[in-house]
Design an enzyme around this catalytic site. Structure first.
Site, PDB file in Angstrom:
ATOM      1  N   SER A 183       0.872  -1.176   0.000  1.00 50.01           N
ATOM      2  CA  SER A 183       0.000   0.000   0.000  1.00 50.01           C
ATOM      3  C   SER A 183       0.898   1.211   0.000  1.00 50.01           C
ATOM      4  CB  SER A 183      -0.875   0.006   1.264  1.00 50.01           C
ATOM      5  OG  SER A 183      -1.506   1.255   1.447  1.00 50.01           O
ATOM      6  N   TYR A 235      -2.509  -0.631  10.493  1.00 46.12           N
ATOM      7  CA  TYR A 235      -2.345  -0.810   9.047  1.00 46.12           C
ATOM      8  C   TYR A 235      -1.012  -0.218   8.585  1.00 46.12           C
ATOM      9  CZ  TYR A 235      -3.778  -1.009   4.116  1.00 46.12           C
ATOM     10  OH  TYR A 235      -3.863  -1.287   2.777  1.00 46.12           O
ATOM     11  N   LYS A 249       1.900  -2.590   7.002  1.00 52.67           N
ATOM     12  CA  LYS A 249       2.223  -2.429   5.581  1.00 52.67           C
ATOM     13  C   LYS A 249       3.667  -1.955   5.398  1.00 52.67           C
ATOM     14  CE  LYS A 249      -1.478  -3.870   3.529  1.00 52.67           C
ATOM     15  NZ  LYS A 249      -1.440  -5.064   2.664  1.00 52.67           N
TER      16      LYS A 249
END
Length: 262
Positions: free
Chosen positions: A133, A146, A150
């Site tokens: 991402s 997150y 990531k």
């Protein structure tokens, strides 16, 4: 590179589903893995992909998927590590949110690579493609879980590439910003931020990912603007962090993000 075989995780929806469709249309034999049994069955019927139900949050789940892929395909030319989750927000995210997200977003790649890389080294070729991402290169306001996981996915992909590239193992990281998936739909007030540089469709991202197999370049950026943000972050971290903090303040004022501690 034109693969003959591929595995796609997180295959039942979004980017994963689009990857399976694109690969199958190109004549690639595909193993499609997900925890959504019904959606996976529909995809298999549509594309001819071989469905495998697998929970990649566990070591056993990853091992069963790799074994099933080798049983069905023989050799795995490309592994698309696409499965990912976003659980928990702010410092209030629970220990379970952190554990499960880390297992899916980071450890699933580690566990798969342990099993795949030795066979790739024996034959002198193999490819691991991580769906990370833009958050893995920058950050995701409101979501430390997150962001951290990531970043971890990108870091592991970098390490794999630095360690094994000269022995025929190619590693790539897809780092999109806003993509029209369920994750974007669930982003609430952050959706506008994620879509500031246009929102890509899963099909657009899948096409870029498959086309990038011919280039071997490490970073695949569906939103080219991310390269500039990434360069600015590296060149002047303090300026970049100050800008992100101003954006945090604006999002709090607009009600798109809760304030710290609220």
């Amino acid at each position: 590179m034109s693969p003959a075989t591929a595995v796609v995780t997180g295959a039942a929806h979004g980017i994963g589903r689009a990857l399976v469709r694109r690969l199958a249309a190109d004549g690639v034999r595909v193993v499609a893995a997900d925890v959504d049994v019904d959606a996976l069955a529909d995809l298999a019927q549509e594309t001819g992909a071989h469905p495998v139900t697998a929970d990649l949050a566990t070591e056993d789940g990853v091992r069963r998927l790799v074994d099933a892929a080798h049983d069905h395909l023989g050799d795995v030319d490309v592994w698309f590590g696409n499965a990912g989750i976003d659980a928990g927000h702010g410092l209030e995210a629970s220990e379970e949110d952190w554990r499960r997200t880390h297992d899916v977003n980071v450890m699933a790649h580690v566990r798969a690579a342990r099993l795949l890389v030795p066979r790739w080294l024996e034959r002198g070729s193999g490819r691991y493609v991580v769906t990370a991402s833009a958050a893995g290169l920058l950050t995701m306001l409101g979501s430390p879980v997150y962001s951290v996981t990531k970043h971890g996915a990108v870091a592991f992909a970098e390490w794999l590439s630095a360690t094994y590239r000269h022995r025929g193992v190619v590693v790539q990281a897809i780092c999109p910003q806003g993509v029209r998936t369920r994750m974007l739909e669930d982003a609430g007030g952050l959706a506008d931020l994620l879509g500031r540089d246009d929102v890509r469709t899963p099909e657009e991202v899948a096409d870029l990912a498959v086309d990038a197999l011919a280039t071997d370049r490490f970073l695949v950026l569906p939103h080219p603007e991310v390269a500039g943000y990434y360069g600015g972050r590296a060149a002047d971290p303090d300026r970049w962090l100050a800008g992100m903090n101003r954006l945090q303040g604006r999002l709090e004022a607009a009600g798109a993000l809760p304030g710290p501690g609220s």
